[in-house]
Design an enzyme around this catalytic site. Sequence first.
Site, PDB file in Angstrom:
ATOM      1  N   ASN A 110       0.875  -1.182   0.000  1.00  9.53           N
ATOM      2  CA  ASN A 110       0.000   0.000   0.000  1.00  9.53           C
ATOM      3  C   ASN A 110       0.911   1.229   0.000  1.00  9.53           C
ATOM      4  OD1 ASN A 110      -1.794   2.057   0.487  1.00  9.53           O
ATOM      5  ND2 ASN A 110      -2.412   1.353   2.528  1.00  9.53           N
ATOM      6  N   TRP A 111       0.997   1.852  -1.154  1.00  7.40           N
ATOM      7  CA  TRP A 111       1.937   2.987  -1.277  1.00  7.40           C
ATOM      8  C   TRP A 111       1.421   4.243  -0.582  1.00  7.40           C
ATOM      9  CZ3 TRP A 111       3.486   2.774  -7.213  1.00  7.40           C
ATOM     10  CH2 TRP A 111       4.138   1.559  -7.455  1.00  7.40           C
ATOM     11  N   LYS A 112       0.153   4.250  -0.246  1.00  2.00           N
ATOM     12  CA  LYS A 112      -0.473   5.439   0.375  1.00  2.00           C
ATOM     13  C   LYS A 112      -0.242   6.658  -0.523  1.00  2.00           C
ATOM     14  CE  LYS A 112      -0.082   3.110   4.764  1.00  2.00           C
ATOM     15  NZ  LYS A 112       0.060   3.167   6.213  1.00  2.00           N
TER      16      LYS A 112
ATOM     17  N   HIS B 210      -9.464   1.157   5.342  1.00  2.00           N
ATOM     18  CA  HIS B 210      -8.158   1.359   5.989  1.00  2.00           C
ATOM     19  C   HIS B 210      -8.330   2.351   7.140  1.00  2.00           C
ATOM     20  CE1 HIS B 210      -3.985   2.412   6.621  1.00  2.00           C
ATOM     21  NE2 HIS B 210      -3.661   1.327   5.937  1.00  2.00           N
TER      22      HIS B 210
ATOM     23  N   GLU C 258      -6.664   4.729   7.979  1.00  2.00           N
ATOM     24  CA  GLU C 258      -6.415   6.119   7.596  1.00  2.00           C
ATOM     25  C   GLU C 258      -7.630   6.725   6.897  1.00  2.00           C
ATOM     26  OE1 GLU C 258      -2.689   5.438   5.590  1.00  2.00           O
ATOM     27  OE2 GLU C 258      -1.810   4.860   7.500  1.00  2.00           O
TER      28      GLU C 258
ATOM     29  N   GLU D 283      -5.033  -4.988  10.719  1.00  2.00           N
ATOM     30  CA  GLU D 283      -4.068  -3.906  10.885  1.00  2.00           C
ATOM     31  C   GLU D 283      -4.331  -3.182  12.205  1.00  2.00           C
ATOM     32  OE1 GLU D 283      -2.274  -2.737   6.767  1.00  2.00           O
ATOM     33  OE2 GLU D 283      -3.763  -1.272   7.414  1.00  2.00           O
TER      34      GLU D 283
ATOM     35  N   GLY E  64       2.791   2.361  10.781  1.00  2.00           N
ATOM     36  CA  GLY E  64       3.741   3.453  10.616  1.00  2.00           C
ATOM     37  C   GLY E  64       4.486   3.826  11.880  1.00  2.00           C
TER      38      GLY E  64
ATOM     39  N   SER F 130       3.727  -2.056  10.293  1.00  2.00           N
ATOM     40  CA  SER F 130       5.179  -2.104  10.477  1.00  2.00           C
ATOM     41  C   SER F 130       5.794  -3.446  10.080  1.00  2.00           C
ATOM     42  CB  SER F 130       5.555  -1.735  11.925  1.00  2.00           C
ATOM     43  OG  SER F 130       5.155  -0.407  12.216  1.00  2.00           O
TER      44      SER F 130
ATOM     45  N   GLY G  22       3.011  -1.129   4.217  1.00  2.00           N
ATOM     46  CA  GLY G  22       3.039   0.294   3.878  1.00  2.00           C
ATOM     47  C   GLY G  22       4.444   0.737   3.524  1.00  2.00           C
ATOM     48  N   GLY G  23       5.088   1.418   4.462  1.00  2.00           N
ATOM     49  CA  GLY G  23       6.400   2.029   4.226  1.00  2.00           C
ATOM     50  C   GLY G  23       7.420   1.116   3.564  1.00  2.00           C
TER      51      GLY G  23
HETATM   52  P1  13P Z   1       3.247   0.411   7.597  1.00  2.00           P
HETATM   53  O1  13P Z   1       3.718  -0.874   7.013  1.00  2.00           O
HETATM   54  O2  13P Z   1       3.962   1.619   7.079  1.00  2.00           O
HETATM   55  O3  13P Z   1       3.160   0.357   9.086  1.00  2.00           O
HETATM   56  O4  13P Z   1       1.722   0.592   7.082  1.00  2.00           O
HETATM   57  C1  13P Z   1       0.853  -0.472   7.194  1.00  2.00           C
HETATM   58  C2  13P Z   1      -0.379  -0.140   6.467  1.00  2.00           C
HETATM   59  O5  13P Z   1      -1.121   0.743   6.844  1.00  2.00           O
HETATM   60  C3  13P Z   1      -0.665  -0.895   5.239  1.00  2.00           C
HETATM   61  O6  13P Z   1      -1.940  -0.627   4.761  1.00  2.00           O
END
Ligand code: 13P
Length: 263
Positions: A9-11, A95, A97, A180, A186, A226, A247-248
């Site tokens: 997930n590149w956000k 999600h 977010e 999640e 994050g 993470s 994510g990251g």
């Molecule tokens: P991180 O891997 O950056 O913690 O993000 C997880 C996430 O929200 C994937 O959708």
Amino acid sequence: MRCPLVAGNWKMNLTAAEGEALVEELLHIANELFDIDVVVCPPFLSIPKIADVCRRSRVKLGAQNCFWKESGAFTGQVSVRQLIEFRVDYCIVGHSETRGRFGTLEVPEGTTGFFAESEETINLKIKTLLYHGVTPILCVGETLAERGGGITDQVIKAQLEGALKGVDPSELFGLVVAYEPVWAIGTGETCDAAEAERVCAEIRRVLGDIGEPEIADNIRILYGGSVKAGNAKELFAQPNIDGGLVGGASLNAAEFFAIIKGA
Ligand code: 13P
């Protein structure tokens, strides 16, 4: 037998050109793997460009969100019909977010999140995606306060029931769930593998109650929060964890590939 899945997930990261370069790097490695599904979820604007690259590879394309109406006066929204034009196979829904329950975007419980996401809108999106044959990646997870209050399982059960209300059990085959924990996203703080497994097993049990245990057995459940090369293997080795939503660490080809290998 559930096929492992690792989705990036590149956000709101990477331009279309940067994303294209990242996927080009992934192609070489992902094309050698046949027993795992690899998905990238770029921002909407990058989807046409990334779709062109994915067409030449085994890497699948996902979106980060969608709207449930086919078309109309919905400024700023993207419909599932518009996504499938670019062969989007997966779509993240709910999600944390977009639920507006994350980090500095945290808003008091019960109020409208920044993206106005609710159990009802999540439910509408899931139904629309299933109708169009796009696999929803439904995100569920508790906040730190909810975990501290000992209501993790209750929160997740309510999220699953709300998201899947009125969905025909036979359609649950076309579903992916991502656990999640909001506090692990994050933050660098990963959920302990045994606890992540416990929650994912509970998710499967609830899915079995909503649909049927045989259907729940076939639903892929991912862990997200993470995930890194260093912890992926232990997390993905758990019997009820079928891969990750990353994510990251998905923004770096070498790190993402190491995570994929962990699955
Ligand atoms: P991180 O891997 O950056 O913690 O993000 C997880 C996430 O929200 C994937 O959708």
